[in-house]
Scaffold this active site. Sequence first.
Site, PDB file in Angstrom:
ATOM      1  N   HIS A   1       0.551  -1.006  -0.065  1.00 45.71           N
ATOM      2  CA  HIS A   1       0.045   0.206   0.019  1.00 45.71           C
ATOM      3  C   HIS A   1       0.772   1.356   0.069  1.00 45.71           C
ATOM      4  O   HIS A   1       1.880   1.260   0.262  1.00 45.71           O
ATOM      5  CB  HIS A   1      -0.935  -0.017   1.229  1.00 45.71           C
ATOM      6  CG  HIS A   1      -0.404   0.388   2.459  1.00 45.71           C
ATOM      7  ND1 HIS A   1      -1.149   0.628   3.708  1.00 45.71           N
ATOM      8  CD2 HIS A   1       0.916   0.455   3.047  1.00 45.71           C
ATOM      9  CE1 HIS A   1      -0.554   0.825   4.663  1.00 45.71           C
ATOM     10  NE2 HIS A   1       0.932   0.592   4.122  1.00 45.71           N
TER      11      HIS A   1
ATOM     12  N   CYS B   1       5.766   6.086   4.491  1.00 43.32           N
ATOM     13  CA  CYS B   1       4.743   5.489   4.236  1.00 43.32           C
ATOM     14  C   CYS B   1       4.019   6.164   2.879  1.00 43.32           C
ATOM     15  O   CYS B   1       3.025   5.710   2.332  1.00 43.32           O
ATOM     16  CB  CYS B   1       3.482   5.313   5.230  1.00 43.32           C
ATOM     17  SG  CYS B   1       4.115   4.341   6.486  1.00 43.32           S
TER      18      CYS B   1
ATOM     19  N   HIS C   1       4.955   0.121  -0.302  1.00 43.36           N
ATOM     20  CA  HIS C   1       5.710  -0.884   0.612  1.00 43.36           C
ATOM     21  C   HIS C   1       4.636  -1.931   1.028  1.00 43.36           C
ATOM     22  O   HIS C   1       3.375  -1.768   0.762  1.00 43.36           O
ATOM     23  CB  HIS C   1       6.301  -0.216   1.766  1.00 43.36           C
ATOM     24  CG  HIS C   1       5.439   0.573   2.515  1.00 43.36           C
ATOM     25  ND1 HIS C   1       4.578   1.738   2.466  1.00 43.36           N
ATOM     26  CD2 HIS C   1       4.628   0.059   3.670  1.00 43.36           C
ATOM     27  CE1 HIS C   1       3.898   1.991   3.220  1.00 43.36           C
ATOM     28  NE2 HIS C   1       3.697   0.895   4.134  1.00 43.36           N
TER      29      HIS C   1
ATOM     30  N   HIS D   1       3.199  -5.137   3.879  1.00 47.27           N
ATOM     31  CA  HIS D   1       3.012  -5.431   5.103  1.00 47.27           C
ATOM     32  C   HIS D   1       2.781  -7.039   5.326  1.00 47.27           C
ATOM     33  O   HIS D   1       1.883  -7.382   4.195  1.00 47.27           O
ATOM     34  CB  HIS D   1       2.212  -4.730   5.787  1.00 47.27           C
ATOM     35  CG  HIS D   1       2.419  -3.386   6.170  1.00 47.27           C
ATOM     36  ND1 HIS D   1       3.294  -2.830   7.282  1.00 47.27           N
ATOM     37  CD2 HIS D   1       2.099  -2.194   5.375  1.00 47.27           C
ATOM     38  CE1 HIS D   1       3.440  -1.625   7.190  1.00 47.27           C
ATOM     39  NE2 HIS D   1       2.700  -0.900   6.195  1.00 47.27           N
TER      40      HIS D   1
ATOM     41  N   ASP E   1      -5.148 -10.559  -0.668  1.00 46.98           N
ATOM     42  CA  ASP E   1      -3.924 -11.348  -0.118  1.00 46.98           C
ATOM     43  C   ASP E   1      -3.171 -10.782  -1.508  1.00 46.98           C
ATOM     44  O   ASP E   1      -3.653 -11.405  -2.672  1.00 46.98           O
ATOM     45  CB  ASP E   1      -4.123 -12.486  -0.209  1.00 46.98           C
ATOM     46  CG  ASP E   1      -2.869 -13.348   0.403  1.00 46.98           C
ATOM     47  OD1 ASP E   1      -2.001 -12.720   1.156  1.00 46.98           O
ATOM     48  OD2 ASP E   1      -2.650 -14.445   0.347  1.00 46.98           O
ATOM     49  N   HIS E   2      -1.761 -10.601  -1.463  1.00 41.53           N
ATOM     50  CA  HIS E   2      -0.798 -10.262  -2.621  1.00 41.53           C
ATOM     51  C   HIS E   2      -1.570  -9.260  -3.492  1.00 41.53           C
ATOM     52  O   HIS E   2      -1.193  -9.379  -4.752  1.00 41.53           O
ATOM     53  CB  HIS E   2      -0.434 -11.666  -3.238  1.00 41.53           C
ATOM     54  CG  HIS E   2       0.371 -12.438  -2.486  1.00 41.53           C
ATOM     55  ND1 HIS E   2      -0.096 -13.111  -1.306  1.00 41.53           N
ATOM     56  CD2 HIS E   2       1.863 -12.846  -2.384  1.00 41.53           C
ATOM     57  CE1 HIS E   2       0.889 -13.860  -0.845  1.00 41.53           C
ATOM     58  NE2 HIS E   2       1.963 -13.375  -1.427  1.00 41.53           N
TER      59      HIS E   2
ATOM     60  N   GLU F   1      -0.625  -4.080  11.135  1.00 40.19           N
ATOM     61  CA  GLU F   1       0.362  -3.750  10.267  1.00 40.19           C
ATOM     62  C   GLU F   1       1.719  -4.547  10.574  1.00 40.19           C
ATOM     63  O   GLU F   1       2.795  -4.810   9.738  1.00 40.19           O
ATOM     64  CB  GLU F   1       0.644  -2.495   9.795  1.00 40.19           C
ATOM     65  CG  GLU F   1      -0.727  -1.783   9.152  1.00 40.19           C
ATOM     66  CD  GLU F   1      -0.205  -0.348   8.728  1.00 40.19           C
ATOM     67  OE1 GLU F   1       0.659   0.135   9.117  1.00 40.19           O
ATOM     68  OE2 GLU F   1      -0.881  -0.049   7.881  1.00 40.19           O
TER      69      GLU F   1
HETATM   70 NI    NI Z   1       2.356   0.917   5.412  1.00 38.59          NI
END
Ligand code: NI
Length: 137
Positions: free
Chosen positions: A16, A35, A41, A43, A81-82, A126
């Site tokens: 995200h 961020c 990036h 998580h 997911d992914h 996260e």
């Molecule tokens: Ni983040």
Amino acid sequence: MPIVRVTRRLHFSAGHRLHNPQLSDHENREIYGLCNNPGGHGHNYGLEVTLRGEVDPKTGYVFDLKRLKQAVEEAVLQDVDHANLNVDVPWLEGVIPTAENIAVQIWRRLERVLPEGMLERVVVSESERNLAEYSGE
Ligand code: NI
């Protein structure tokens, strides 16, 4: 009958970027720091879903957690997911994908597929240190 809360823990991995298009690039960098990096990036998110209800005297269960896992996989994990949470998930469109906002949207997804009144809490983490909890208020 005793009322008991039961929780299923799940995980998903996703990318995200925190960015509010209504703010300037400068403000975004000030608020979100790293961020806000343009490339985003990732998580390894933790998700906890808690249901509340009476213990069924026949099964000894409040709700079969295998069924809960299945419902969460179908309504939520399949989509996130992914995925890139900024662009890939229709029900996160227009949402700044903070843990807070993700928790609220996951609540709304799950509320529709679970028995009325049973959903008690959704927690999105996260990292080990940061988590957001929503209970439908
Ligand atoms: Ni983040």
